[in-house]
Design a protein around this motif. Structure first.
Motif, short mmCIF file in Angstrom:
data_model
loop_
_atom_site.label_atom_id
_atom_site.label_comp_id
_atom_site.label_asym_id
_atom_site.label_seq_id
_atom_site.Cartn_x
_atom_site.Cartn_y
_atom_site.Cartn_z
N GLY A 1 -2.53 -7.04 -4.39
CA GLY A 1 -1.89 -6.55 -5.60
C GLY A 1 -2.07 -5.09 -5.91
N PHE A 2 -2.98 -4.41 -5.19
CA PHE A 2 -3.27 -3.00 -5.47
C PHE A 2 -2.70 -2.15 -4.35
CE2 PHE A 2 -6.54 0.53 -5.31
CZ PHE A 2 -5.98 1.23 -6.38
N ASP A 3 -2.00 -1.07 -4.70
CA ASP A 3 -1.37 -0.24 -3.68
C ASP A 3 -2.23 0.93 -3.23
OD1 ASP A 3 -1.22 1.45 -5.84
OD2 ASP A 3 0.97 1.64 -5.84
N GLY A 4 -3.49 0.96 -3.69
CA GLY A 4 -4.45 1.94 -3.21
C GLY A 4 -5.42 1.29 -2.24
N LEU A 5 -6.60 1.89 -2.08
CA LEU A 5 -7.60 1.41 -1.14
C LEU A 5 -8.61 0.50 -1.85
CD1 LEU A 5 -8.18 4.82 0.63
CD2 LEU A 5 -7.03 2.83 1.63
N VAL A 6 -9.03 -0.55 -1.17
CA VAL A 6 -10.05 -1.47 -1.69
C VAL A 6 -11.26 -1.42 -0.77
CG1 VAL A 6 -10.63 -3.85 -2.28
CG2 VAL A 6 -8.31 -2.99 -2.70
N VAL A 7 -12.39 -0.97 -1.31
CA VAL A 7 -13.64 -0.91 -0.55
C VAL A 7 -14.45 -2.15 -0.85
CG1 VAL A 7 -15.77 0.37 -0.16
CG2 VAL A 7 -13.63 1.61 -0.61
N VAL A 8 -14.77 -2.92 0.19
CA VAL A 8 -15.61 -4.11 0.05
C VAL A 8 -16.93 -3.83 0.76
CG1 VAL A 8 -15.84 -6.58 0.45
CG2 VAL A 8 -13.58 -5.60 -0.01
N MET B 1 0.84 -1.20 0.00
CA MET B 1 0.00 0.00 0.00
C MET B 1 0.87 1.25 0.00
SD MET B 1 -2.82 1.14 2.86
CE MET B 1 -3.46 2.82 2.92
N ARG B 2 0.49 2.23 -0.81
CA ARG B 2 1.18 3.52 -0.77
C ARG B 2 0.99 4.18 0.58
NH1 ARG B 2 -1.11 6.46 -6.09
NH2 ARG B 2 -2.33 4.54 -6.34
N ASP B 3 1.89 5.06 0.95
CA ASP B 3 1.73 5.83 2.17
C ASP B 3 0.38 6.54 2.15
OD1 ASP B 3 2.15 8.71 3.56
OD2 ASP B 3 3.31 7.17 4.60
N LEU B 4 -0.33 6.53 3.28
CA LEU B 4 -1.68 7.09 3.32
C LEU B 4 -1.68 8.57 2.96
CD1 LEU B 4 -4.62 6.31 3.85
CD2 LEU B 4 -4.30 7.04 6.22
N ASN B 5 -0.66 9.29 3.35
CA ASN B 5 -0.59 10.70 2.99
C ASN B 5 -0.46 10.90 1.48
OD1 ASN B 5 -0.93 11.78 5.52
ND2 ASN B 5 1.26 11.99 5.93
N GLU B 6 0.15 9.95 0.80
CA GLU B 6 0.24 10.03 -0.65
C GLU B 6 -1.10 9.74 -1.30
OE1 GLU B 6 2.50 7.86 -4.43
OE2 GLU B 6 3.18 7.45 -2.38
N LEU B 7 -1.88 8.83 -0.70
CA LEU B 7 -3.20 8.51 -1.23
C LEU B 7 -4.21 9.62 -0.94
CD1 LEU B 7 -3.50 4.74 -0.24
CD2 LEU B 7 -3.34 5.64 -2.57
N THR B 8 -4.03 10.32 0.17
CA THR B 8 -4.98 11.34 0.58
C THR B 8 -4.76 12.63 -0.22
OG1 THR B 8 -4.90 10.41 2.82
CG2 THR B 8 -5.90 12.59 2.58
#
Length: 346
Positions: free
Chosen positions: A168-175, A1-8
């Motif tokens: 496999g995904f470095d972003g967020l996955v919403v289930v 996962m990418r750093d959360l600050n990078e995703l935000t």
């Protein structure tokens, strides 16, 4: 996962959240409240509710076996869906990926927030391949959405494929697990520690019979929940909703009884539909509804409306041509539907 600050989104990282009057004295006891410009009369409705729903989260945490810091409560699951876009997706730049068909609010929220929405079509069994989801993602893909059991198809998605997405995904996955209480599959809330990029949505609207109170739940890592709390409206869950949810949580055996009844009725209704001449196929389901392919879905839907019986026509949805979605009701409601269909096709 990418750093959360990078995703935000950068503006959200920099944002100084609103501090409510109730936040500022948190942890201390008080009996006189002269801080929030409330009317001192008409208790208890004159006071603002707990902005972080502390008591309610403690009860939910015990039921779901997760820490309170992993829980966000919102005005229906739709609030949590919208917050995902507002917190993590830069309008006009970022994109999200979702299965198709699925719950329509993901695409609506993407449109409202000016975020590109990329669809990956399910196969003929209403399943998805994680490789196809990952293949359409790029550096600007922040979120992937899957709904399991899915709406409008009713089936649970393969857990192995969901886990491939999470790994496999470095972003967020919403289930989205709105219908998980009707499924034999275990909830992914038990995997929060394993997958820091996982957000699980659940609701009080389905098994709990509380659609009217509009209470949705999001379960995620503490840092993700902190982002949600940073940008939510200060008093997003009102006191009436919190009180009714606490009341519902005091009677879990009632909910279990409802689920058992609905599962029995679901099995009966599927058998009955398979015997109808106007029904071509009933698809497997793990929800409190089922999808049925009909001989003339639109015509049947319109004639049922004329008889005061409302189902959902999903004919315009991908892979659901000529399909009706049938919610499982009480035995009496179900019998009314069946009788209307039998009379029409004598």
């Amino acid at each position: 996962m990418r750093d959360l600050n990078e995703l935000t989104r950068p503006n959200i990282v920099r944002l100084k959240p609103y501090s409510s009057a109730r936040d500022e004295y948190k942890g201390k006891q008080a009996t006189v409240f002269l801080d929030a410009n409330e009317n001192p009369y008409n208790a208890p409705f004159n006071r603002y509710p707990d902005p972080l729903q502390t008591e309610l989260k403690e009860r939910i945490a015990a039921l779901k076996q997760v820490g309170t810091g992993h829980i966000f409560l919102g005005n229906g699951s739709d609030e949590a869906i919208d917050l995902v876009f507002r917190a993590f997706c830069e309008p006009g730049t970022d994109n999200v990926v979702a299965i198709d068909p699925t719950y329509g609010m993901y695409e609506v929220c993407a449109g409202i927030n000016n975020v590109e929405y990329r669809k990956v079509r399910l196969d003929d069994n209403f399943q998805f391949d994680a490789r196809h989801m990952l293949a359409v993602a790029d550096r600007n893909t922040k979120v992937m959405f899957v709904c399991s059991p899915n709406n409008p198809t009713g089936n649970s998605l393969y857990r192995t494929e969901i886990e491939k997405l999470l790994s496999g995904f470095d972003g967020l996955v919403v289930v989205d697990e709105a219908y998980i209480d009707f499924s034999s599959e275990p909830s992914l809330t038990l995997q929060l520690e394993r997958y820091p990029n996982l957000i699980v949505l659940q609701t009080f609207s389905k098994a709990w019979g509380c659609a009217a109170i509009r209470l949705g739940m999001a379960f995620a890592s503490v840092p993700v929940i902190s982002v949600f709390n940073k940008i939510k409206y200060p008093y997003n869950v009102n006191q009436l909703t919190q009180s009714e949810a606490l009341n519902a949580l005091s009677h879990p055996e009632q909910v279990s009884g409802w689920v058992d009844k609905l599962l029995l009725e679901r099995a009966r209704m599927i058998l009955e539909f398979r015997s109808l001449s106007c029904c071509l196929k009933v698809y497997p389901t793990d929800a409190n509804f089922f999808l049925a392919r009909m001989t003339d879905a639109t015509g049947i839907y319109n004639r049922l409306v004329d008889k005061g019986v409302i189902v959902r026509n999903r004919s315009h949805v991908t892979l659901c041509e000529n399909c009706l979605r049938i919610t499982v009701g009480t035995p009496e409601e179900n019998n009314t539907l069946l009788e209307a269909l039998r009379l029409e096709h004598k």
